[in-house]
Design an enzyme around this catalytic site. Structure first.
Site, PDB file in Angstrom:
ATOM      1  N   ASP A 175       3.237   1.601  13.448  1.00 20.98           N
ATOM      2  CA  ASP A 175       2.500   0.219  13.391  1.00 20.98           C
ATOM      3  C   ASP A 175       3.436  -1.404  14.387  1.00 20.98           C
ATOM      4  O   ASP A 175       2.602  -1.877  15.115  1.00 20.98           O
ATOM      5  CB  ASP A 175       2.524  -0.664  12.441  1.00 20.98           C
ATOM      6  N   ASP A 224       0.960  -1.429   0.612  1.00 19.85           N
ATOM      7  CA  ASP A 224      -0.121  -0.266   0.165  1.00 19.85           C
ATOM      8  C   ASP A 224       0.487   1.214  -0.117  1.00 19.85           C
ATOM      9  O   ASP A 224       0.386   2.356  -0.568  1.00 19.85           O
ATOM     10  CB  ASP A 224      -1.299   0.054   1.018  1.00 19.85           C
TER      11      ASP A 224
END
Length: 722
Positions: A445, A60
């Site tokens: 993350d 992404d």
């Protein structure tokens, strides 16, 4: 890039201009990655049907990759895209030519506020021809894990079809060189998720008659359209279930269309609640949703049919947050019956995870989860035992999928060697000894890692996210004792963590103020560190020997602090635009009278006491006497600088920089003469997308540089061997 300047200097400061960008001989560099093993969301993979062992993967925010069988690694394909084209590194779709294996196409565009592009290659992605498109893409937007929006017509491979999010259906008839809208296509898709148009989700071709099928996110349930005459006329298939969207589709070789459904187009913030699996044949749908009494909820996403066995299908769940993660179901009878990789109700597992090559994927557990955000899955068209699927953190493949349901468990193995997709914010390589971390890093993350060996993914013990899974803010290490490091996170309850054993364990510092984030500076020997909380007017000193917090006198809100890399008693600070110094281990600071721009960064030099650099936009200057005098370095505009091991012990450390110097353009630079001259290390084939302002040399390896990216992980460069 901000520009800063010295507003003034005290009379004791000497500014001597140094030479700028002139040059030493060009140094050839070999580029690779610090090994993590994924780290981000792999949104899709495409097996070539024309050549065995040829697979492509899309991410992404980190570009596209090709699996290279002879070296057993993924090779990055989009590193030629740099800062000016950073939006193109989010890959919306990949189309592998099923006739000529050398041809491949990428649909590129990360966010929908900028137009995207199509990249076409005739050499497996080694080089690309770019065609800018008049519409935007959403490689990092909701719905990025749906099927392939771009597809090559297997009956005429010069013809490529492309579905968009908000501009309808397009087609190229000349191998992607030119594109035209398919004006006859009746809809664009009216479903919007999290303010993102989803539009066309996939294009598929029937192996029976060459008909083209297009899946669209339509709220009225008319989500699949078919053309039997090359796009001149279209008909909507019957509504299967209004409120459910066919996220992915795949044809079996006998012409049956298999579909996965969910009540939103994931994966992003919104979790789906319902889903279904169906097949379409002879003009009607059959509901084949797995009924396994295993506590499943949520929707379905990835779906794939075995090319050798037309009734063998696999499908993934989406947002089934079980203890094992999402599930994979397999049917060998066209969906009449299914077997799951696990049973959520009974806890029975029919698989084992093999993550020995990326142990951190256990995430603090005894065994890694099967995965989450498993939006795409693919059966190898040449090997029914190999099923590859992406997750929010890596890629896995099964080694014996046909054993599912037998007494032999399915082995699921880590399969992201060489594919690196993390958004890195800071990194440091102190003067490490054997058994100490070679590199510390923090990132989105995953929180961060302590790498004992940068060529190997870390084990679970050196994974910060297994201890404190929160968004990191800042990092610092002890350059005379690489076993000591500290990081902060945007978390009010426990914002400061430190290690004294090389990242094998981390201790909550028990911060005196419940505010998130902030910056840190650790003493050269790791005995103490300073914390400047975000939004706080105080600066705190933590003393490890006393395991307690104290106020640092003389500093307040907005102070930027750096530790001397040799003397543990010395710290430097930019506070209210003035240079401050502490010689009592950070207990108190006093102004030197040197006036700085308030945004100037202080950078201290490894193995050199009192060596201090000041960086702010076009300003760069250095001091070798603790800030008493400075030498100004002209002609640079760097967003980050760092230091690495010299060629010979005792020599001045190498300076590495990110930005521009003289007329050499933007890139990665190094200087071996304290900034008198700079050499650009990378070329225009190696721009690495969206860079983050963080760079360092290796603490022991001469010539090795590490720098951070927003999506391509930690890039590592070494001097090219002859």
């Amino acid at each position: 890039m901000k520009k800063g300047a010295v507003a003034g200097v005290c009379t004791a400061m000497l500014l001597a201009a140094a030479g700028c960008s002139g040059g030493t001989a060009q140094v050839d560099y070999a580029w690779s990655n610090v090994a993590i093993g994924g780290g981000g969301y792999v949104t899709g993979m495409v097996y070539s049907e024309a050549q065995e062992h040829l697979v492509y993967a899309r991410t992404d925010i980190g570009g596209a990759y090709r699996w290279t069988q002879d070296v057993q690694r993924w090779v990055p394909l989009t590193d030629h895209l740099g800062a000016e084209q950073w939006n193109l590194i989010g890959i919306e779709s990949i189309a592998a030519d099923p006739v000529e294996a050398n041809r491949v196409y990428l649909l590129c565009g990360t966010y929908m506020n900028t137009n995207g592009a199509v990249l076409a290659s005739e050499d497996y992605g080694a080089t690309w021809a770019q065609v800018d498109m008049p519409f935007s893409c959403g490689g990092n937007c909701s719905g990025r894990g749906v099927g392939e929006r771009m597809m090559v017509n297997p009956q005429n491979n010069s013809e490529i079809w492309l579905g968009t999010r908000n501009a309808g259906l397009w087609k190229s008839e000349d191998y992607g060189r030119t594109w035209n809208v398919v004006a006859q296509f009746p809809v664009k898709g009216d479903y919007v998720q999290e303010n993102n148009a989803i539009g066309i989700m996939w294009v598929e071709f029937s192996p029976e008659n060459g008909a083209v099928y297009v899946g669209v996110a339509q709220t009225n349930g008319e989500c699949i359209y078919r053309s039997m005459d090359g796009g001149e006329n279209w008909e909507a298939l019957p509504v299967f279930a209004q409120g459910l969207y066919p996220l992915q589709a795949d044809f079996s070789t006998d012409g049956t269309l298999y579909l996965s459904y969910a009540d939103n187009c994931g994966a992003n913030l919104s979790a789906c609640q319902q889903g279904a699996v169906a097949k379409f044949r002879d003009g009607h749908f059959t509901d084949i949703t797995p009924q396994c009494d295993d506590g499943r909820y949520g929707g379905f996403s990835g779906i794939s049919v075995d090319r050798s066995h037309p009734e063998t299908v696999v499908v993934t769940t989406m947002f089934y947050w079980s203890p094992q993660g999402d599930n994979i179901y397999r049917s060998t009878d066209g969906g009449e019956s299914w077997t799951g990789m696990f049973n959520g109700s009974t806890g029975e597992k029919r698989y084992v995870m093999d993550v020995q090559n990326a142990d951190w994927l256990r995430w603090g557990l005894e065994e890694a989860k099967l995965g989450w955000w498993m939006t795409d899955i693919n059966i190898n068209p040449f090997n029914s035992d190999e099923v590859m699927y992406g997750t929010g953190a890596t890629i896995y493949t099964t080694q014996n999928m046909t054993a599912l349901g037998s007494k032999t468990p399915v082995t699921v193995a880590f399969h992201a060697q060489g594919l690196e997709e993390t958004a890195v914010t800071q990194l440091q390589s102190p003067q490490y000894q054997d058994e100490q971390p070679q590199l510390y890093s923090i990132m989105g993350d995953l929180t961060g890692f302590a790498h004992l060996d940068v060529t190997q993914p870390p084990d679970n013990d050196h994974f910060m996210g297994a201890v404190c899974n929160a968004a990191p803010a800042a990092l610092d290490t002890a350059y005379q004792n690489a076993a000591c490091a500290v990081f902060t996170v945007y978390q009010d309850a426990s914002p400061v963590w430190f290690t004294m054993d090389g990242g094998k364990s981390w201790q909550d510092a028990g911060a005196p103020e419940h505010v998130g984030g902030g910056t840190v500076a650790m003493a050269a020997d790791g005995s103490r560190f300073l914390w400047m909380p975000q939004g706080s007017g105080k600066v705190y000193l933590y003393d490890a020997a006393q395991a307690g917090w104290f106020y640092a006198k003389g500093l307040g809100m907005g102070a930027k602090v750096a530790a001397d890399r040799v003397d543990p008693q010395k710290f430097y600070a930019n506070y209210n635009g003035l240079l401050h110094i502490s010689e009592d281990g950070g207990a108190s600071f006093h102004s030197t009278g040197t006036l700085l721009s308030e945004d100037a960064e202080l950078c201290t030099v490894m193995n050199k006491e009192g060596h201090l650099w000041i960086r702010s936009g076009t300003l760069l200057m250095r001091s070798e006497d603790g800030g008493s005098t400075f030498t100004k370095i002209e002609g640079t505009a760097f967003s980050a600088i760092g230091f690495g091991a010299p060629q010979k012990e005792g020599d001045e450390p190498v300076v590495y920089a990110m930005g521009s110097a003289g007329e050499q353009g933007s890139g990665i630079y190094r200087s071996t003469d304290k900034g008198a001259s700079w050499v650009r290390l990378n070329d225009d084939k190696h721009l690495f997308g969206n860079l983050s302002p963080a760079i360092t040399g290796d603490g022991r390896v001469y010539g090795r540089v590490y720098f951070a990216t927003n999506g391509r992980g930690i890039v590592m460069g070494d001097i090219q061997e002859d």
